[in-house]
Design a protein around this motif. Structure first.
Motif, PDB file in Angstrom:
ATOM      1  N   ARG A  50     -20.203   8.319  16.291  1.00 16.95           N
ATOM      2  CA  ARG A  50     -20.129   8.488  17.740  1.00 16.95           C
ATOM      3  C   ARG A  50     -18.803   9.165  18.045  1.00 16.95           C
ATOM      4  O   ARG A  50     -17.735   8.651  17.712  1.00 16.95           O
ATOM      5  N   LEU A  51     -18.882  10.320  18.674  1.00 20.75           N
ATOM      6  CA  LEU A  51     -17.691  11.069  19.022  1.00 20.75           C
ATOM      7  C   LEU A  51     -17.090  10.490  20.298  1.00 20.75           C
ATOM      8  O   LEU A  51     -17.812  10.042  21.180  1.00 20.75           O
ATOM      9  N   THR A  52     -15.781  10.511  20.400  1.00 16.10           N
ATOM     10  CA  THR A  52     -15.136   9.914  21.569  1.00 16.10           C
ATOM     11  C   THR A  52     -14.526  10.958  22.492  1.00 16.10           C
ATOM     12  O   THR A  52     -14.930  11.086  23.629  1.00 16.10           O
ATOM     13  N   ASP A  53     -13.587  11.729  22.022  1.00 19.51           N
ATOM     14  CA  ASP A  53     -12.874  12.675  22.875  1.00 19.51           C
ATOM     15  C   ASP A  53     -13.444  14.082  22.785  1.00 19.51           C
ATOM     16  O   ASP A  53     -12.726  15.060  22.926  1.00 19.51           O
ATOM     17  N   GLN A  54     -14.719  14.179  22.551  1.00 19.68           N
ATOM     18  CA  GLN A  54     -15.348  15.483  22.386  1.00 19.68           C
ATOM     19  C   GLN A  54     -16.140  15.854  23.640  1.00 19.68           C
ATOM     20  O   GLN A  54     -16.059  15.199  24.667  1.00 19.68           O
ATOM     21  N   ASN A  55     -16.905  16.889  23.516  1.00 18.61           N
ATOM     22  CA  ASN A  55     -17.786  17.342  24.585  1.00 18.61           C
ATOM     23  C   ASN A  55     -18.726  16.211  24.995  1.00 18.61           C
ATOM     24  O   ASN A  55     -19.448  15.669  24.173  1.00 18.61           O
ATOM     25  N   PRO A  56     -18.738  15.825  26.278  1.00 17.64           N
ATOM     26  CA  PRO A  56     -19.569  14.690  26.691  1.00 17.64           C
ATOM     27  C   PRO A  56     -21.068  14.920  26.490  1.00 17.64           C
ATOM     28  O   PRO A  56     -21.825  13.972  26.411  1.00 17.64           O
ATOM     29  N   GLY A  57     -21.500  16.148  26.367  1.00 21.03           N
ATOM     30  CA  GLY A  57     -22.919  16.418  26.145  1.00 21.03           C
ATOM     31  C   GLY A  57     -23.351  16.252  24.706  1.00 21.03           C
ATOM     32  O   GLY A  57     -24.522  16.246  24.400  1.00 21.03           O
ATOM     33  N   ARG A  58     -22.404  16.116  23.816  1.00 20.44           N
ATOM     34  CA  ARG A  58     -22.709  15.966  22.388  1.00 20.44           C
ATOM     35  C   ARG A  58     -21.934  14.780  21.853  1.00 20.44           C
ATOM     36  O   ARG A  58     -20.825  14.918  21.372  1.00 20.44           O
ATOM     37  N   LEU A  59     -22.544  13.619  21.950  1.00 20.31           N
ATOM     38  CA  LEU A  59     -21.828  12.390  21.640  1.00 20.31           C
ATOM     39  C   LEU A  59     -21.996  11.877  20.217  1.00 20.31           C
ATOM     40  O   LEU A  59     -21.220  11.045  19.770  1.00 20.31           O
ATOM     41  N   TYR A  60     -23.018  12.340  19.507  1.00 16.39           N
ATOM     42  CA  TYR A  60     -23.304  11.792  18.181  1.00 16.39           C
ATOM     43  C   TYR A  60     -23.410  12.908  17.146  1.00 16.39           C
ATOM     44  O   TYR A  60     -24.018  13.947  17.408  1.00 16.39           O
ATOM     45  N   THR A  61     -22.835  12.661  15.980  1.00 19.24           N
ATOM     46  CA  THR A  61     -22.947  13.594  14.865  1.00 19.24           C
ATOM     47  C   THR A  61     -23.574  12.871  13.681  1.00 19.24           C
ATOM     48  O   THR A  61     -23.211  11.738  13.375  1.00 19.24           O
ATOM     49  N   VAL A  62     -24.517  13.540  13.054  1.00 16.86           N
ATOM     50  CA  VAL A  62     -25.171  13.037  11.845  1.00 16.86           C
ATOM     51  C   VAL A  62     -24.898  14.049  10.744  1.00 16.86           C
ATOM     52  O   VAL A  62     -25.124  15.249  10.916  1.00 16.86           O
ATOM     53  N   ARG A  63     -24.401  13.547   9.608  1.00 18.52           N
ATOM     54  CA  ARG A  63     -24.136  14.397   8.448  1.00 18.52           C
ATOM     55  C   ARG A  63     -24.880  13.817   7.246  1.00 18.52           C
ATOM     56  O   ARG A  63     -24.869  12.606   7.041  1.00 18.52           O
ATOM     57  N   VAL A  64     -25.468  14.704   6.476  1.00 17.19           N
ATOM     58  CA  VAL A  64     -26.177  14.294   5.268  1.00 17.19           C
ATOM     59  C   VAL A  64     -25.658  15.136   4.111  1.00 17.19           C
ATOM     60  O   VAL A  64     -25.554  16.361   4.221  1.00 17.19           O
ATOM     61  N   HIS A  65     -25.316  14.451   3.034  1.00 14.10           N
ATOM     62  CA  HIS A  65     -24.920  15.122   1.794  1.00 14.10           C
ATOM     63  C   HIS A  65     -25.832  14.573   0.711  1.00 14.10           C
ATOM     64  O   HIS A  65     -26.011  13.355   0.600  1.00 14.10           O
ATOM     65  N   ALA A  66     -26.417  15.479  -0.067  1.00 19.84           N
ATOM     66  CA  ALA A  66     -27.330  15.041  -1.119  1.00 19.84           C
ATOM     67  C   ALA A  66     -27.126  15.871  -2.377  1.00 19.84           C
ATOM     68  O   ALA A  66     -26.727  17.037  -2.309  1.00 19.84           O
ATOM     69  N   ASP A  67     -27.415  15.253  -3.503  1.00 18.22           N
ATOM     70  CA  ASP A  67     -27.404  15.927  -4.793  1.00 18.22           C
ATOM     71  C   ASP A  67     -28.842  15.957  -5.285  1.00 18.22           C
ATOM     72  O   ASP A  67     -29.432  14.921  -5.580  1.00 18.22           O
ATOM     73  N   VAL A  68     -29.414  17.154  -5.338  1.00 16.23           N
ATOM     74  CA  VAL A  68     -30.782  17.325  -5.810  1.00 16.23           C
ATOM     75  C   VAL A  68     -30.696  18.023  -7.162  1.00 16.23           C
ATOM     76  O   VAL A  68     -30.522  19.234  -7.239  1.00 16.23           O
ATOM     77  N   SER A  69     -30.729  17.226  -8.211  1.00 13.12           N
ATOM     78  CA  SER A  69     -30.637  17.726  -9.587  1.00 13.12           C
ATOM     79  C   SER A  69     -29.469  18.683  -9.784  1.00 13.12           C
ATOM     80  O   SER A  69     -29.616  19.763 -10.349  1.00 13.12           O
ATOM     81  N   GLY A  70     -28.306  18.289  -9.276  1.00 14.78           N
ATOM     82  CA  GLY A  70     -27.103  19.085  -9.477  1.00 14.78           C
ATOM     83  C   GLY A  70     -26.822  20.113  -8.396  1.00 14.78           C
ATOM     84  O   GLY A  70     -25.795  20.773  -8.422  1.00 14.78           O
ATOM     85  N   VAL A  71     -27.713  20.259  -7.442  1.00  9.44           N
ATOM     86  CA  VAL A  71     -27.513  21.192  -6.335  1.00  9.44           C
ATOM     87  C   VAL A  71     -27.143  20.386  -5.096  1.00  9.44           C
ATOM     88  O   VAL A  71     -27.874  19.469  -4.704  1.00  9.44           O
ATOM     89  N   ASP A  72     -26.001  20.711  -4.480  1.00  9.29           N
ATOM     90  CA  ASP A  72     -25.556  20.007  -3.285  1.00  9.29           C
ATOM     91  C   ASP A  72     -26.252  20.565  -2.049  1.00  9.29           C
ATOM     92  O   ASP A  72     -26.305  21.780  -1.859  1.00  9.29           O
ATOM     93  N   LEU A  73     -26.751  19.667  -1.244  1.00  9.06           N
ATOM     94  CA  LEU A  73     -27.322  20.031   0.052  1.00  9.06           C
ATOM     95  C   LEU A  73     -26.508  19.333   1.133  1.00  9.06           C
ATOM     96  O   LEU A  73     -26.133  18.168   0.979  1.00  9.06           O
ATOM     97  N   HIS A  74     -26.261  20.041   2.216  1.00  6.63           N
ATOM     98  CA  HIS A  74     -25.511  19.492   3.347  1.00  6.63           C
ATOM     99  C   HIS A  74     -26.231  19.851   4.629  1.00  6.63           C
ATOM    100  O   HIS A  74     -26.681  20.989   4.796  1.00  6.63           O
ATOM    101  N   ALA A  75     -26.327  18.891   5.527  1.00  2.00           N
ATOM    102  CA  ALA A  75     -26.885  19.150   6.853  1.00  2.00           C
ATOM    103  C   ALA A  75     -26.047  18.388   7.866  1.00  2.00           C
ATOM    104  O   ALA A  75     -25.637  17.249   7.612  1.00  2.00           O
ATOM    105  N   ARG A  76     -25.813  19.017   9.000  1.00  2.00           N
ATOM    106  CA  ARG A  76     -25.038  18.392  10.061  1.00  2.00           C
ATOM    107  C   ARG A  76     -25.673  18.744  11.390  1.00  2.00           C
ATOM    108  O   ARG A  76     -26.114  19.875  11.595  1.00  2.00           O
ATOM    109  N   ALA A  77     -25.697  17.763  12.288  1.00  2.00           N
ATOM    110  CA  ALA A  77     -26.226  18.008  13.628  1.00  2.00           C
ATOM    111  C   ALA A  77     -25.469  17.153  14.630  1.00  2.00           C
ATOM    112  O   ALA A  77     -25.097  16.014  14.330  1.00  2.00           O
TER     113      ALA A  77
END
Length: 104
Positions: A50-77
């Motif tokens: 939960r973001l605090t001092d950021q843009n009031p319209g975007r209060l939550y950030t979700v980040r995913v980091h995964a290792d798929v057989s040695g390949v790094d995947l990243h997603a952020r929203a």
């Protein structure tokens, strides 16, 4: 072959006040994205913040980091609600996994 190996449950890290139901929703959606992985998923980390001092319209950030057989995947929203941020991150993960079908 996709779906033949069970993916690990995401390690979840929460920063800020996030309801338990929203954490469960995020865990379920992220795990679902990896069911179609073309290779074994070795590790998944999910961070919900939960973001605090950021843009009031975007209060939550979700980040995913995964290792798929040695390949790094990243997603952020970032979105006004946890649900929206999770759904966006899941869509980005699925798109990355679709592109991984071209892996050698």
């Amino acid at each position: 072959m996709p779906g033949t190996v069970a993916s690990p449950q995401p390690q979840v890290h929460v920063r800020g006040p996030i309801p338990a139901a929203q954490v469960d929703y995020a865990r379920t959606k992220v795990a679902a994205a990896f069911r179609t992985a073309p290779r074994p998923v070795l590790f998944v980390r999910l961070t919900i913040e939960r973001l605090t001092d950021q843009n009031p319209g975007r209060l939550y950030t979700v980040r995913v980091h995964a290792d798929v057989s040695g390949v790094d995947l990243h997603a952020r929203a970032t979105a006004p609600t946890v649900t929206e941020a999770v759904d966006l991150a899941q869509g980005r993960l699925r798109a990355q996994l679709a592109r991984t079908s071209r892996w050698r």
